[in-house]
Design a protein around this motif. Structure first.
Motif, PDB file in Angstrom:
ATOM      1  N   UNK A   1       0.842  -1.208   0.000  1.00 44.33           N
ATOM      2  CA  UNK A   1       0.000   0.000   0.000  1.00 44.33           C
ATOM      3  C   UNK A   1       0.871   1.250   0.000  1.00 44.33           C
ATOM      4  N   UNK A   2       1.952   1.224   0.767  1.00 44.28           N
ATOM      5  CA  UNK A   2       2.877   2.352   0.778  1.00 44.28           C
ATOM      6  C   UNK A   2       3.479   2.554  -0.613  1.00 44.28           C
ATOM      7  N   UNK A   3       3.914   1.470  -1.245  1.00 45.76           N
ATOM      8  CA  UNK A   3       4.484   1.577  -2.597  1.00 45.76           C
ATOM      9  C   UNK A   3       3.467   2.198  -3.551  1.00 45.76           C
ATOM     10  N   UNK A   4       2.217   1.766  -3.459  1.00 49.91           N
ATOM     11  CA  UNK A   4       1.162   2.327  -4.312  1.00 49.91           C
ATOM     12  C   UNK A   4       0.956   3.811  -4.016  1.00 49.91           C
ATOM     13  N   UNK A   5       0.958   4.173  -2.748  1.00 53.98           N
ATOM     14  CA  UNK A   5       0.745   5.569  -2.359  1.00 53.98           C
ATOM     15  C   UNK A   5       1.895   6.468  -2.806  1.00 53.98           C
ATOM     16  N   UNK A   6       3.125   6.005  -2.612  1.00 49.83           N
ATOM     17  CA  UNK A   6       4.286   6.807  -3.021  1.00 49.83           C
ATOM     18  C   UNK A   6       4.296   6.959  -4.538  1.00 49.83           C
ATOM     19  N   UNK A   7       4.011   5.882  -5.249  1.00 48.63           N
ATOM     20  CA  UNK A   7       3.975   5.930  -6.711  1.00 48.63           C
ATOM     21  C   UNK A   7       2.919   6.923  -7.190  1.00 48.63           C
ATOM     22  N   UNK A   8       1.740   6.870  -6.609  1.00 48.61           N
ATOM     23  CA  UNK A   8       0.669   7.791  -7.005  1.00 48.61           C
ATOM     24  C   UNK A   8       1.040   9.233  -6.683  1.00 48.61           C
ATOM     25  N   UNK A   9       1.653   9.458  -5.533  1.00 49.78           N
ATOM     26  CA  UNK A   9       2.091  10.798  -5.175  1.00 49.78           C
ATOM     27  C   UNK A   9       3.111  11.314  -6.187  1.00 49.78           C
ATOM     28  N   UNK A  10       4.067  10.468  -6.568  1.00 47.36           N
ATOM     29  CA  UNK A  10       5.071  10.869  -7.559  1.00 47.36           C
ATOM     30  C   UNK A  10       4.401  11.233  -8.883  1.00 47.36           C
ATOM     31  N   UNK A  11       3.478  10.411  -9.323  1.00 49.65           N
ATOM     32  CA  UNK A  11       2.770  10.695 -10.585  1.00 49.65           C
ATOM     33  C   UNK A  11       2.062  12.039 -10.519  1.00 49.65           C
ATOM     34  N   UNK A  12       1.388  12.280  -9.416  1.00 51.30           N
ATOM     35  CA  UNK A  12       0.660  13.538  -9.258  1.00 51.30           C
ATOM     36  C   UNK A  12       1.623  14.728  -9.282  1.00 51.30           C
TER      37      UNK A  12
END
Length: 157
Positions: A47-58
């Motif tokens: 979940x952290x990996x998904x959250x960090x990835x989404x934050x980076x994309x944004x």
């Protein structure tokens, strides 16, 4: 000859502007994820990996890319708040397209988080743990410094 020698001691105005821009935090995006004292699991790391990835994309989507200058840098660290880092890494300088590639930065970020020992992360004796990311955009710095005359012209944004 004497003039050439003196030129070495004059500050480079572009270099000075770039350094000042970086010191002001231009192009720097930061975020943190705080977990409570409960043990971390493989699922919480995913979940952290998904959250960090989404934050980076944004955040990458919010950056400026004047004349194709779109290089980014990403760093990630974790620690008990106020303590020494338990793990940290950087992903070097990359272009946004490299983030999305099959074996790109997003995949390396996920692999890194899953490679951190859960035993190590969970030896914190009931304390919280913080993961922090910093994303840096060279395009934002370039827009503010190199292309400063064109900053108000939407054709160069």
């Amino acid at each position: 000859m004497f003039g050439t020698l003196l030129d070495r001691f004059r500050p480079d105005s572009l270099r000075t502007r770039v350094e000042a821009s970086i010191r002001r935090g231009t192009g720097l995006f930061r975020h943190e994820w705080l977990f409570g004292p409960e043990p971390l699991t493989a699922a919480s790391m995913q979940q952290l990996a998904d959250d960090v990835t989404e934050w980076c994309r944004q955040k990458m989507g919010e950056t400026r890319r004047p004349y194709g200058i779109d290089q980014m840098a990403l760093a990630l660290a974790c620690a008990v708040p106020g303590g020494e880092p338990l793990a940290s890494t950087t992903f070097g300088v990359f272009r946004p397209v490299e983030f999305y590639m099959e074996d790109g930065v997003a995949r390396r970020l996920e692999a890194y988080l899953h490679a951190i020992s859960l035993d190590t992360l969970n030896q914190r004796e009931g304390q919280s743990i913080r993961f922090a990311a910093a994303l840096f955009s060279w395009g934002d710095v370039a827009r503010e410094t190199v292309f400063t005359d064109e900053a108000d012209d939407p054709r160069h944004a």
